[in-house]
Write an enzyme that holds these catalytic residues in place. Structure first.
Site, PDB file in Angstrom:
ATOM      1  N   GLY A 109       0.911  -1.074   0.163  1.00 34.47           N
ATOM      2  CA  GLY A 109       0.092  -0.349   0.211  1.00 34.47           C
ATOM      3  C   GLY A 109       0.798   1.006   0.376  1.00 34.47           C
ATOM      4  N   CYS A 117       2.508   7.677  17.349  1.00 32.72           N
ATOM      5  CA  CYS A 117       2.605   7.245  16.284  1.00 32.72           C
ATOM      6  C   CYS A 117       3.359   5.732  15.169  1.00 32.72           C
ATOM      7  CB  CYS A 117       3.146   8.344  16.139  1.00 32.72           C
ATOM      8  SG  CYS A 117       2.607  10.309  14.821  1.00 32.72           S
TER       9      CYS A 117
HETATM   10  C1  LIG Z   1      -1.557  -0.017   6.298  1.00 30.09           C
HETATM   11  C2  LIG Z   1      -1.730   1.053   5.282  1.00 30.09           C
HETATM   12  C3  LIG Z   1      -0.854   1.857   4.363  1.00 30.09           C
HETATM   13  C4  LIG Z   1       0.434   0.904   4.555  1.00 30.09           C
HETATM   14  O1  LIG Z   1      -0.093  -0.079   3.304  1.00 30.09           O
HETATM   15  P1  LIG Z   1       1.316  -1.261   3.979  1.00 30.09           P
HETATM   16  O2  LIG Z   1       0.577  -2.490   2.758  1.00 30.09           O
HETATM   17  O3  LIG Z   1       1.264  -2.086   5.095  1.00 30.09           O
HETATM   18  O4  LIG Z   1       2.538  -0.292   2.830  1.00 30.09           O
HETATM   19  C5  LIG Z   1      -1.322   3.121   3.910  1.00 30.09           C
HETATM   20  N1  LIG Z   1      -2.058   3.702   4.042  1.00 30.09           N
HETATM   21  C6  LIG Z   1      -3.368   3.225   5.563  1.00 30.09           C
HETATM   22  C7  LIG Z   1      -4.248   3.800   5.544  1.00 30.09           C
HETATM   23  C8  LIG Z   1      -2.741   1.893   6.110  1.00 30.09           C
HETATM   24  O5  LIG Z   1      -3.669   1.707   6.692  1.00 30.09           O
END
Ligand SMILES: *Cc1c(COP(=O)(O)O)cnc(C)c1O
Length: 395
Positions: free
Chosen positions: A73, A327
């Site tokens: 993400g 955080c």
């Molecule tokens: C978990 C999360 C991410 C990051 O995703 P990853 O796959 O862990 O890098 C980004 N934005 C939000 C809102 C998240 O909850």
């Protein structure tokens, strides 16, 4: 680990559902060909990726050519934000986001700021909601991108994305939403929302870690942030995580085929927890909007309590929850999200995030409440602040 474990930190990550893992397994051991290879073993992998892409697109109302796989993400967020900012930098260098974004978004903007872009951070109200009028006021002739998260990972607040995206569109500004917490948890249709970019991540909806995707609306200008091979139509190089991609598609299907029951189940658990805690424990507040929130998210602040102690004592009872206050785990700074909704440092420090998943039960909720009640009164009994307060309160 053989003690009782109650996992209520699904906003941090989820387990991989067995049905999902079953679909992934052959792509580790049997169909391991490189999707870029032209022999049959490679073609099997390629076919699996395209099937997964179509399946994910279907559940989000996208066209399959608009779904691009990433490694997380975080990568999807970085790609949309940096890619759109650079692709449009001749038009303007002003960007807009909010004060409550995930670090994957905030840090991408921070990087761009150092690169000479200007960033406006929209505030939120006391429930954590962005006011569409604030967005309309912030857009300038040199604004090229707005990025606002769909649902907040800490307080669960869901933003009016459709309305916000329409404001950006009317002014000819691209719109990205970090929907990592929303995909698989609430119904999403990218065409109805009319966004240009939408990020997701498989491990937040019972898929594997290390695989994400970015929806890029057809025809949208965006630079690549990685350079290498020709994968993902020359836009995102790197040999594809075939089992991960297959798992992501299986997980999204599982989530959306059962979305109504899941929402009802999670909502019931959250309501039960909130009602019981409010009933049994004094000096508690619920953070985030009561209505506009993810069905499985509960974020509470307990006055006169140190969140880290609360977490550790819950852990001793097998409850795996998250601090609403830090955080990043291990940091003592209160969450930027809790401060943004107006909490004082003291109150923010006593926060707890419970995020339910489909496997949690009402018994889990009752067990958590019983333990919370006991732990909170124990911790308060040791707090001089609480003693002072109670004395002044005339109790
Ligand atoms: C978990 C999360 C991410 C990051 O995703 P990853 O796959 O862990 O890098 C980004 N934005 C939000 C809102 C998240 O909850």
């Amino acid at each position: 680990m053989n003690k009782k474990i109650i996992y209520v930190d699904h906003a941090a990550t989820t387990y991989v559902k067995p049905e999902v893992f079953d679909e992934m397994r052959p792509y580790f051991t049997e169909y391991y060909g490189n999707p870029s290879s032209i022999y049959s073993l490679g073609r099997e992998s390629k076919k699996a990726i395209e099937k997964a892409r179509a399946q994910i697109a279907f559940y989000l109302g996208a066209h399959s050519t608009e779904i691009y796989f990433t490694g997380s993400g975080t990568e999807a967020d970085n790609w949309a934000i940096k890619g759109a900012a650079y692709a449009n930098r001749k038009k303007g260098k002003h960007l807009i986001t909010t004060v409550i974004e995930h670090h994957a978004v905030l840090e991408a903007f921070e990087f761009l700021r150092k690169e000479g872009f200007e960033v406006t951070y929209l505030p939120v109200d006391e429930n954590g909601i962005v006011d569409p009028n604030e967005l309309a006021k912030a857009i300038r002739p040199d604004t090229t991108l707005v990025s606002i998260m769909y649902a907040n990972n800490e307080i669960g607040t869901v933003q009016p994305i459709k309305e916000l995206a329409a404001i950006a569109k009317e002014k000819g500004v691209l719109f990205h939403t970090d929907a990592v917490q929303a995909v698989g948890n609430i119904d999403i249709n990218v065409k109805d929302l009319d966004v240009d970019f939408l990020s997701m991540s498989a491990h937040k909806f019972y898929g594997p870690k290390g695989v994400g995707a970015l929806y890029i609306k057809k025809g949208t200008r965006v630079d690549s942030i990685l350079h290498g091979g020709a994968q993902e139509k020359n836009r995102r190089p790197g040999t594809e995580n075939v089992p991960g991609i297959v798992g992501m598609a299986a997980a999204i299907k599982l989530a959306y085929d059962n979305i109504e029951q899941n929402i009802k189940h999670l909502q019931n658990l959250s309501d039960r927890l909130i009602d019981k805690v409010m009933d049994k424990i004094p000096y508690v507040r619920l953070n985030g909007d009561r209505e506009q929130r993810l069905p499985g998210n509960v974020n509470l602040s307990f006055e006169f309590i140190e969140g880290e102690s609360l977490l550790l004592m819950l852990d001793m009872k097998g409850v795996q929850a998250s601090s609403g206050s830090a955080c990043t785990s291990g940091s003592l700074d209160p969450s930027h999200v809790l401060l943004a909704i107006g909490l004082s440092h003291e109150i923010a420090h006593g926060s707890l995030r419970i995020s339910f998943g489909t496997e949690n039960t009402e018994e889990d909720v009752d067990y958590i409440v019983d333990n919370l009640e006991e732990i909170v009164s124990k911790l308060r009994a040791m707090s001089p602040l609480y003693e002072d307060y109670v004395r002044k309160d005339g109790k």
